[in-house]
Scaffold this motif. Sequence first.
Motif, PDB file in Angstrom:
ATOM      1  N   LEU A 135       0.833  -1.204   0.000  1.00  0.00           N
ATOM      2  CA  LEU A 135       0.000   0.000   0.000  1.00  0.00           C
ATOM      3  C   LEU A 135       0.866   1.251   0.000  1.00  0.00           C
ATOM      4  CD1 LEU A 135      -2.926   1.072   0.117  1.00  0.00           C
ATOM      5  CD2 LEU A 135      -2.694   1.127   2.610  1.00  0.00           C
ATOM      6  N   LEU A 136       1.970   1.194   0.728  1.00  0.00           N
ATOM      7  CA  LEU A 136       2.897   2.332   0.747  1.00  0.00           C
ATOM      8  C   LEU A 136       3.448   2.591  -0.652  1.00  0.00           C
ATOM      9  CD1 LEU A 136       4.502   4.444   2.356  1.00  0.00           C
ATOM     10  CD2 LEU A 136       6.225   2.682   2.793  1.00  0.00           C
ATOM     11  N   VAL A 137       3.782   1.531  -1.368  1.00  0.00           N
ATOM     12  CA  VAL A 137       4.278   1.687  -2.734  1.00  0.00           C
ATOM     13  C   VAL A 137       3.201   2.309  -3.620  1.00  0.00           C
ATOM     14  CG1 VAL A 137       5.075   0.450  -4.787  1.00  0.00           C
ATOM     15  CG2 VAL A 137       5.933  -0.198  -2.521  1.00  0.00           C
ATOM     16  N   ILE A 138       1.974   1.820  -3.476  1.00  0.00           N
ATOM     17  CA  ILE A 138       0.865   2.392  -4.248  1.00  0.00           C
ATOM     18  C   ILE A 138       0.719   3.879  -3.923  1.00  0.00           C
ATOM     19  CG2 ILE A 138      -1.632   2.335  -4.636  1.00  0.00           C
ATOM     20  CD1 ILE A 138      -1.527  -0.666  -3.947  1.00  0.00           C
ATOM     21  N   GLY A 139       0.815   4.201  -2.629  1.00  0.00           N
ATOM     22  CA  GLY A 139       0.695   5.595  -2.218  1.00  0.00           C
ATOM     23  C   GLY A 139       1.805   6.464  -2.778  1.00  0.00           C
ATOM     24  N   ILE A 140       3.030   5.951  -2.779  1.00  0.00           N
ATOM     25  CA  ILE A 140       4.160   6.714  -3.326  1.00  0.00           C
ATOM     26  C   ILE A 140       3.951   6.987  -4.814  1.00  0.00           C
ATOM     27  CG2 ILE A 140       6.621   6.596  -3.866  1.00  0.00           C
ATOM     28  CD1 ILE A 140       6.985   5.061  -1.206  1.00  0.00           C
ATOM     29  N   LEU A 141       3.497   5.968  -5.542  1.00  0.00           N
ATOM     30  CA  LEU A 141       3.217   6.158  -6.965  1.00  0.00           C
ATOM     31  C   LEU A 141       2.083   7.158  -7.163  1.00  0.00           C
ATOM     32  CD1 LEU A 141       3.479   2.451  -8.198  1.00  0.00           C
ATOM     33  CD2 LEU A 141       5.158   4.288  -8.506  1.00  0.00           C
ATOM     34  N   HIS A 142       1.061   7.059  -6.330  1.00  0.00           N
ATOM     35  CA  HIS A 142      -0.069   7.991  -6.403  1.00  0.00           C
ATOM     36  C   HIS A 142       0.386   9.409  -6.094  1.00  0.00           C
ATOM     37  CE1 HIS A 142      -4.135   9.484  -4.734  1.00  0.00           C
ATOM     38  NE2 HIS A 142      -4.212   9.466  -6.049  1.00  0.00           N
ATOM     39  N   PHE A 143       1.299   9.537  -5.140  1.00  0.00           N
ATOM     40  CA  PHE A 143       1.819  10.849  -4.744  1.00  0.00           C
ATOM     41  C   PHE A 143       2.566  11.523  -5.886  1.00  0.00           C
ATOM     42  CE2 PHE A 143       5.148  13.523  -2.819  1.00  0.00           C
ATOM     43  CZ  PHE A 143       4.367  14.368  -2.039  1.00  0.00           C
ATOM     44  N   GLN A 144       3.147  10.739  -6.789  1.00  0.00           N
ATOM     45  CA  GLN A 144       3.835  11.331  -7.929  1.00  0.00           C
ATOM     46  C   GLN A 144       2.861  12.069  -8.843  1.00  0.00           C
ATOM     47  OE1 GLN A 144       7.208  11.122  -7.672  1.00  0.00           O
ATOM     48  NE2 GLN A 144       6.583  10.008  -5.820  1.00  0.00           N
ATOM     49  N   LEU A 145       1.603  11.637  -8.805  1.00  0.00           N
ATOM     50  CA  LEU A 145       0.571  12.311  -9.590  1.00  0.00           C
ATOM     51  C   LEU A 145      -0.063  13.465  -8.833  1.00  0.00           C
ATOM     52  CD1 LEU A 145      -1.321   9.227 -11.114  1.00  0.00           C
ATOM     53  CD2 LEU A 145       0.339  10.717 -12.258  1.00  0.00           C
ATOM     54  N   TRP A 146      -0.264  13.259  -7.510  1.00  0.00           N
ATOM     55  CA  TRP A 146      -1.024  14.244  -6.725  1.00  0.00           C
ATOM     56  C   TRP A 146      -0.530  14.228  -5.292  1.00  0.00           C
ATOM     57  CZ3 TRP A 146      -5.697  13.101  -3.506  1.00  0.00           C
ATOM     58  CH2 TRP A 146      -6.284  14.272  -3.023  1.00  0.00           C
ATOM     59  N   ASP A 147      -0.222  15.406  -4.761  1.00  0.00           N
ATOM     60  CA  ASP A 147       0.380  15.476  -3.430  1.00  0.00           C
ATOM     61  C   ASP A 147      -0.629  15.359  -2.294  1.00  0.00           C
ATOM     62  OD1 ASP A 147      -0.872  17.925  -3.532  1.00  0.00           O
ATOM     63  OD2 ASP A 147       0.972  19.123  -3.489  1.00  0.00           O
ATOM     64  N   GLY A 148      -1.886  15.083  -2.612  1.00  0.00           N
ATOM     65  CA  GLY A 148      -2.887  14.913  -1.567  1.00  0.00           C
ATOM     66  C   GLY A 148      -3.111  13.461  -1.163  1.00  0.00           C
ATOM     67  N   ASP A 149      -2.230  12.570  -1.595  1.00  0.00           N
ATOM     68  CA  ASP A 149      -2.394  11.143  -1.306  1.00  0.00           C
ATOM     69  C   ASP A 149      -2.524  10.869   0.193  1.00  0.00           C
ATOM     70  OD1 ASP A 149      -1.993   8.144  -1.981  1.00  0.00           O
ATOM     71  OD2 ASP A 149      -0.477   8.577  -0.457  1.00  0.00           O
ATOM     72  N   VAL A 150      -3.429   9.934   0.543  1.00  0.00           N
ATOM     73  CA  VAL A 150      -3.618   9.534   1.936  1.00  0.00           C
ATOM     74  C   VAL A 150      -3.132   8.110   2.198  1.00  0.00           C
ATOM     75  CG1 VAL A 150      -5.940   8.552   1.658  1.00  0.00           C
ATOM     76  CG2 VAL A 150      -5.305   9.651   3.827  1.00  0.00           C
ATOM     77  N   LEU A 151      -2.851   7.356   1.133  1.00  0.00           N
ATOM     78  CA  LEU A 151      -2.498   5.949   1.291  1.00  0.00           C
ATOM     79  C   LEU A 151      -1.176   5.776   2.025  1.00  0.00           C
ATOM     80  CD1 LEU A 151      -3.529   4.639  -2.253  1.00  0.00           C
ATOM     81  CD2 LEU A 151      -4.893   4.672  -0.153  1.00  0.00           C
TER      82      LEU A 151
END
Length: 389
Positions: free
Chosen positions: A113-129
């Motif tokens: 989940l942390l990896v998913i969140g890091i990848l998501h954060f590259q798109l948008w800095d509001g990630d909560v994962l």
Amino acid sequence: MATSSQTTESGPVRETGRITSLDLIRGVAVLGILLMNAVQFGLGNAPYFNLSAGGSETWLDWAVGVFGEVFVDQKFMGLFSLLFGAGMILFIDRASNKGRRAVLLNLWRNALLLVIGILHFQLWDGDVLMVYAVSSVFLLALRKMPNWGLIFLGVAVFLLSVFSTLLTQAIADTTDASLSGLWTPGEIAEDEVIGPLYLLGFFLRALGLILVGAGLYRAGFMKGGLPARTYRRITVIGLAVGLPLAAAGVIITAVNDYSRDIAFMGQIPNTLGTIPASLGYMSLIILWNNRADNWLKERLRAVGRMALTNYLSQTALGLIVLTVVLGDADFVNRGAVLVFVFAVWVLQIWWSQAWLSRFLFGPAEWLWRVATYRSGQPFRRLQDSWRAG
């Protein structure tokens, strides 16, 4: 409340053993989160926190903004955080019952989940994962505490965020720290201490709610099995306390003309109202879930079963439509953002049930399961013997 169990030898719950109240709460929560996240997609960070920082051009924009502050901001993220704590305990209990090494499996699952969140954060800095993945370590360490111990500790951790907010305001008042990207338009200054302190407050709120959610789940609250009068009482008390507190924060901020002197202090009433309001919403949804089923509830449960897919796709749609395609359009205000939200709601309510009528999991959920168990998992309906290679 749950249907009969269908599981595979490797462990994940497929359709069943599902607690319908959790699916419904999760579905409502993930749709509700978009109401606030879409503001960041379309207008930027500052308008998310400060109604006067952009996107409020007409009376409708102000009405949409005030509604979001009172009824949405922090509440639906509160629901999602409570559910994350419940989901972790549910996962650990089921893995333990199957004889698996539940703690190690959960650590691996949340590392993914942390990896998913890091990848998501590259798109948008509001990630909560990423916040949830890190918080999971604390819940694992504390999982054997009594139910009420988890709840009280969670509330205490949550309240620490208030002190973090007070410290943030004090630093902003006594220094020339930039509030760009937090209270005024622009990019967040990376060399300022304000941003990290604000993130600390966010983390403490999320962690506190996760611990509360774990305790409430084990106490049976989220399964919908308590007397209806208990849920009605919590609904009334929670909303009667939480929503006026949120409204007080809006009034305090407006009376002070959205000054930087009140930038963080003005959010404290809303923060204090988050737990009662979130529990009020949750109780109301559980009461609704316990009534006769209808098409809307079935579709919202499908949205909840695909919560990760829907959360990630909201970001993709928001960035494509509001940031890339309409990023320079003059007509993108809070009213336009609300139209976008309604369109995404319709789309996700439709596609979630359509997808799950053909497949056992959402695409993101299935990939997460495959990686968690490090083996192929059934995917298509009516082809339960099929395994991903």
